[in-house]
Design an enzyme around this catalytic site. Structure first.
Site, PDB file in Angstrom:
ATOM      1  N   GLY A   7       0.833  -1.207   0.000  1.00 16.75           N
ATOM      2  CA  GLY A   7       0.000   0.000   0.000  1.00 16.75           C
ATOM      3  C   GLY A   7       0.864   1.251   0.000  1.00 16.75           C
ATOM      4  N   GLY A  10      -0.368   4.745  -1.070  1.00 15.73           N
ATOM      5  CA  GLY A  10      -1.505   5.307  -0.345  1.00 15.73           C
ATOM      6  C   GLY A  10      -1.109   6.462   0.572  1.00 15.73           C
ATOM      7  CD  GLN A  11      -4.239   9.946   4.703  1.00 12.96           C
ATOM      8  OE1 GLN A  11      -4.946   9.002   5.059  1.00 12.96           O
ATOM      9  NE2 GLN A  11      -4.416  11.171   5.157  1.00 12.96           N
ATOM     10  CG  ASP A  51      -3.743  -8.053  -6.001  1.00  9.81           C
ATOM     11  OD1 ASP A  51      -4.028  -7.876  -4.797  1.00  9.81           O
ATOM     12  OD2 ASP A  51      -4.573  -8.434  -6.850  1.00  9.81           O
ATOM     13  CE1 TYR A 141     -10.439   0.140   6.820  1.00  5.09           C
ATOM     14  CE2 TYR A 141     -11.614   1.526   8.397  1.00  5.09           C
ATOM     15  CZ  TYR A 141     -10.438   1.143   7.782  1.00  5.09           C
ATOM     16  OH  TYR A 141      -9.260   1.753   8.124  1.00  5.09           O
ATOM     17  CE  LYS A 145      -8.222  -1.621   8.869  1.00  2.00           C
ATOM     18  NZ  LYS A 145      -6.857  -1.912   8.398  1.00  2.00           N
ATOM     19  CB  ILE A 171      -4.266   9.614   8.843  1.00  2.30           C
ATOM     20  CG1 ILE A 171      -4.238   8.353   9.731  1.00  2.30           C
ATOM     21  CG2 ILE A 171      -2.859  10.198   8.685  1.00  2.30           C
ATOM     22  CD1 ILE A 171      -3.728   8.549  11.139  1.00  2.30           C
TER      23      ILE A 171
HETATM   24  C1  AKB Z   1     -11.681   5.748   7.337  1.00  2.00           C
HETATM   25  O1  AKB Z   1     -12.291   6.816   7.470  1.00  2.00           O
HETATM   26  O2  AKB Z   1     -12.171   4.747   6.825  1.00  2.00           O
HETATM   27  C2  AKB Z   1     -10.277   5.660   7.884  1.00  2.00           C
HETATM   28  C3  AKB Z   1     -10.251   5.117   9.267  1.00  2.00           C
HETATM   29  C4  AKB Z   1     -10.720   5.925  10.412  1.00  2.00           C
HETATM   30  O3  AKB Z   1      -9.836   4.004   9.461  1.00  2.00           O
HETATM   31  N1  AKB Z   1      -9.660   6.949   7.844  1.00  2.00           N
END
Ligand code: AKB
Length: 317
Positions: A7, A10-11, A51, A141, A145, A171
């Site tokens: 990644g 990415g940011q 990937d 998401y 996690k 972030i």
């Molecule tokens: C998101 O907004 O999905 C991320 C996070 C808080 O994990 N920046």
């Protein structure tokens, strides 16, 4: 130390790679991405297209480059994950499983993996959210996690793999914009302010979320990875920087950009934001490995505006 960063375009990756190259030597930090082309800055050292859902390819890269430490940052964020839950599951879960499994088989010494405040859900206490609390997220998401945290603990307990992670808040950074997150408004707003354009914010003005400025994010990551293993009570730690509402952020920017206009049109991301904590208790991180953020809201806003104005002058956006 031979390091792999997934990644990397990415940011967080685009800045972490540069800091790691500075510290460990450019040739020792292999940056991998696969969706976005690498920025010219990433060309300061090895870059590969990879990937993370392709286990064979990952195994080849780790073996060929004699990788000892992996920073596994490739992921689909919360808002993008709600648009395509299947992809979020695939990238986030298969990617992490592949990284842990390849690390176990090839003897990688340490793995860093970012968790998120998205592990928390509507039933979690919203203020001063404790390290150990209810983890019942409502987003795909968040689910990846929570499952990811459990998987990391499993690999640590069962195989002794030294996996470490942080539950990152939103972030904020000026180098690479985030993509597909719920906290993205806290970055987008700066680009509009510097362009001299009004901003339409996708959460209500009173929405408070925990955030962190990139220099603190990089500091937390490196400090945790360097921490004495004997002092770590957890594999994955709560960390936080600054909590503020969307309106407080807008006001802080307006002090420096007079006339900057913000309107609020909440969309589907409001429900995600409402399911997350407002403030985080990161005492365990402070006690175990000395965590302390450097940036408060005014200092972060000042620095962001200054960095983005320079980029604007160079015609970068
Ligand atoms: C998101 O907004 O999905 C991320 C996070 C808080 O994990 N920046």
């Amino acid at each position: 130390m031979r390091i792999l960063v997934t990644g990397a375009t990415g940011q967080i990756g685009s800045e972490l790679v540069l800091v790691l190259r500075e510290k460990f030597g450019a040739e020792n930090v292999v940056a991998c991405g696969h969706k976005r082309p690498p920025s010219p800055k990433l060309a300061s050292g090895p870059f590969l297209s990879l990937d993370v859902t392709d286990k064979t390819a990952l195994e080849r890269v780790v073996g060929e480059h004699k990788i000892e430490v992996i920073y596994h940052l490739a992921a689909i964020l919360s808002a993008a994950g709600e648009k395509n839950p299947g992809l979020a599951w695939k990238v986030n879960m298969e990617g992490l499983y592949n990284v842990l499994e390849v690390s176990r088989v090839l003897g990688v010494k340490k793995v860093f993996w970012p968790s998120s405040i998205a592990v928390f859900g509507p039933k979690t206490p919203k203020e001063n959210t404790p390290q150990e609390t209810i983890l019942s997220p409502t987003t795909m998401y968040g689910i990846t996690k929570v499952a990811g945290e459990l998987l990391c603990e499993y690999y640590y307990r069962r195989y002794g793999l030294d996996v470490r992670g942080l539950r990152f808040p939103g972030i904020i950074s000026s180098e690479t914009p985030p993509g597909g997150g719920t906290t993205d408004y806290a970055v987008e707003i700066f680009y509009h302010a510097v362009r001299g354009e009004p901003y339409t914010c996708f959460v209500r003005p009173d929405t408070v979320l925990p955030m962190m400025y990139m220099p603190d994010c990089l500091k937390a990551t490196l400090n945790l990875m360097e921490a004495d293993p004997a002092k770590l009570r957890y594999r994955i730690y709560n960390v936080t920087g600054i909590s503020f509402s969307a309106e407080e952020l807008a006001r802080e920017i307006q002090k420096r950009v007079p006339g900057f206009k913000v309107e609020y049109k909440p969309d589907f991301r409001q429900a995600i934001a409402d399911s997350w904590p407002r403030t985080i208790d990161d005492r365990a991180a402070r006690e175990d490995w000395g965590w302390k953020p450097d940036y408060d809201l005014p200092r972060m806003v000042e620095d962001m505006l200054c960095a983005l104005k320079k980029k604007r002058e160079k015609g970068e956006f």
